[in-house]
Design a protein around this motif. Structure first.
Motif, mmCIF file in Angstrom:
data_model
loop_
_atom_site.group_PDB
_atom_site.id
_atom_site.type_symbol
_atom_site.label_atom_id
_atom_site.label_comp_id
_atom_site.label_asym_id
_atom_site.label_seq_id
_atom_site.Cartn_x
_atom_site.Cartn_y
_atom_site.Cartn_z
ATOM 1 N N UNK A 128 23.326 -13.362 44.485
ATOM 2 C CA UNK A 128 23.114 -11.736 44.132
ATOM 3 C C UNK A 128 22.045 -12.062 43.942
ATOM 4 N N UNK A 129 21.490 -13.232 43.040
ATOM 5 C CA UNK A 129 19.982 -13.358 42.728
ATOM 6 C C UNK A 129 18.605 -13.117 43.821
ATOM 7 N N UNK A 130 19.868 -13.388 44.943
ATOM 8 C CA UNK A 130 18.517 -13.076 46.275
ATOM 9 C C UNK A 130 18.571 -11.467 46.542
ATOM 10 N N UNK A 131 19.611 -10.625 46.280
ATOM 11 C CA UNK A 131 19.878 -9.896 46.235
ATOM 12 C C UNK A 131 19.239 -8.567 45.128
ATOM 13 N N UNK A 132 19.139 -9.170 44.167
ATOM 14 C CA UNK A 132 18.857 -8.210 42.997
ATOM 15 C C UNK A 132 17.406 -8.449 42.505
ATOM 16 N N UNK A 133 16.568 -9.731 43.581
ATOM 17 C CA UNK A 133 15.433 -9.351 43.158
ATOM 18 C C UNK A 133 14.387 -8.664 42.554
ATOM 19 N N UNK A 134 13.386 -8.649 42.154
ATOM 20 C CA UNK A 134 12.998 -9.938 41.006
ATOM 21 C C UNK A 134 13.739 -9.730 39.298
ATOM 22 N N UNK A 135 14.959 -9.175 39.358
ATOM 23 C CA UNK A 135 15.381 -9.126 38.440
ATOM 24 C C UNK A 135 15.518 -10.505 38.092
ATOM 25 N N UNK A 136 15.509 -11.383 36.950
ATOM 26 C CA UNK A 136 16.422 -12.874 36.830
ATOM 27 C C UNK A 136 18.010 -12.722 36.186
ATOM 28 N N UNK A 137 18.389 -13.789 37.014
ATOM 29 C CA UNK A 137 19.534 -14.892 36.117
ATOM 30 C C UNK A 137 19.747 -15.417 35.323
ATOM 31 N N UNK A 138 20.042 -15.381 34.554
ATOM 32 C CA UNK A 138 20.411 -16.681 33.177
ATOM 33 C C UNK A 138 21.549 -16.609 33.512
ATOM 34 N N UNK A 139 21.930 -18.424 33.379
ATOM 35 C CA UNK A 139 23.462 -18.886 32.856
ATOM 36 C C UNK A 139 23.848 -18.846 30.896
ATOM 37 N N UNK A 140 24.848 -18.523 31.048
ATOM 38 C CA UNK A 140 25.111 -18.757 29.259
ATOM 39 C C UNK A 140 26.755 -19.784 29.360
ATOM 40 N N UNK A 141 25.893 -21.349 28.309
ATOM 41 C CA UNK A 141 27.697 -21.569 27.775
ATOM 42 C C UNK A 141 28.706 -20.748 27.579
ATOM 43 N N UNK A 142 29.699 -20.819 28.689
ATOM 44 C CA UNK A 142 30.648 -19.706 28.539
ATOM 45 C C UNK A 142 32.371 -20.038 27.458
ATOM 46 N N UNK A 143 32.467 -21.306 27.270
ATOM 47 C CA UNK A 143 33.102 -22.190 26.896
ATOM 48 C C UNK A 143 34.295 -21.403 25.702
ATOM 49 N N UNK A 144 35.310 -21.310 25.844
ATOM 50 C CA UNK A 144 36.206 -20.339 24.805
ATOM 51 C C UNK A 144 36.340 -19.213 24.998
ATOM 52 N N UNK A 145 35.052 -18.407 26.099
ATOM 53 C CA UNK A 145 34.652 -16.662 26.154
ATOM 54 C C UNK A 145 36.163 -15.677 26.372
ATOM 55 N N UNK A 146 36.855 -16.735 27.290
ATOM 56 C CA UNK A 146 38.157 -16.065 28.068
ATOM 57 C C UNK A 146 39.288 -16.308 26.103
ATOM 58 N N UNK A 147 39.658 -16.996 26.081
ATOM 59 C CA UNK A 147 40.337 -16.825 24.202
ATOM 60 C C UNK A 147 39.763 -16.112 23.716
ATOM 61 N N UNK A 148 38.296 -16.755 23.315
ATOM 62 C CA UNK A 148 38.189 -15.232 22.395
ATOM 63 C C UNK A 148 38.236 -14.195 22.510
ATOM 64 N N UNK A 149 38.162 -13.593 24.317
ATOM 65 C CA UNK A 149 38.976 -12.638 24.401
ATOM 66 C C UNK A 149 40.536 -11.708 23.924
ATOM 67 N N UNK A 150 41.389 -12.563 24.659
ATOM 68 C CA UNK A 150 42.405 -12.841 24.339
ATOM 69 C C UNK A 150 43.088 -12.737 23.136
#
Length: 161
Positions: free
Chosen positions: A87-109
């Protein structure tokens, strides 16, 4: 930086799964994170995500990175890193960042259950709600630290991943 410690600009967040990718966005002030859509996984996913980036013109794309409870990365995280690089190669120069997603689906449910949605009703939107949670956490991190959240994706030349 704004008074809230945030860089001004829209952001997109992705909860990237094999079958579905939840997409969320925020306003340019970083006040409101909201669901955008659920993109079907598969061969057309990158094209749709690229189109959403073109439509929303974000300053960055934040992608939830699944980690174990001990903080390590397994096969799912490696797959997301590969997808994110594509994805990053397709949308450059827009940056991609990673964040920890532990428990996000549990919280969403939990959020959807509290709203009275059944498990069947949740399936259609849970990935979007998880993406909203990822984005809200990223925005809060930036507000509290004054720094962009998570880790930037460092692109290597194609074939070196």
């Amino acid at each position: 930086m704004t008074d809230a410690g945030l860089r001004p600009g829209v952001r997109l967040a992705l909860d990237w799964g094999d079958a579905r990718i939840g997409v969320a966005a925020c306003d340019s002030a970083g006040i409101l994170a909201y669901p955008v859509e659920t993109v079907a996984g598969g061969s057309q996913a990158l094209a749709r995500l690229t189109a959403l980036v073109a439509e929303y013109e974000p300053i960055e794309v934040v992608i939830g990175l699944p980690r174990s409870l001990r903080g390590g990365e397994g096969p799912a995280a490696k797959k997301i890193r590969r997808n994110a690089a594509s994805l990053a190669r397709r949308i450059s120069p827009i940056r991609v960042r990673f964040v920890d997603e532990r428990f996000t689906t549990v919280e969403a449910a939990r959020t959807l259950t509290e709203q009275g949605r059944t498990a069947r009703q949740q399936r259609r939107v849970i990935d979007q709600v998880a993406a909203v949670t990822i984005l809200e956490q990223a925005l809060e991190t930036e507000r509290s630290t004054g720094q962009p959240p998570g880790m930037p994706l460092e692109l290597r030349p194609a074939g070196e991943e």
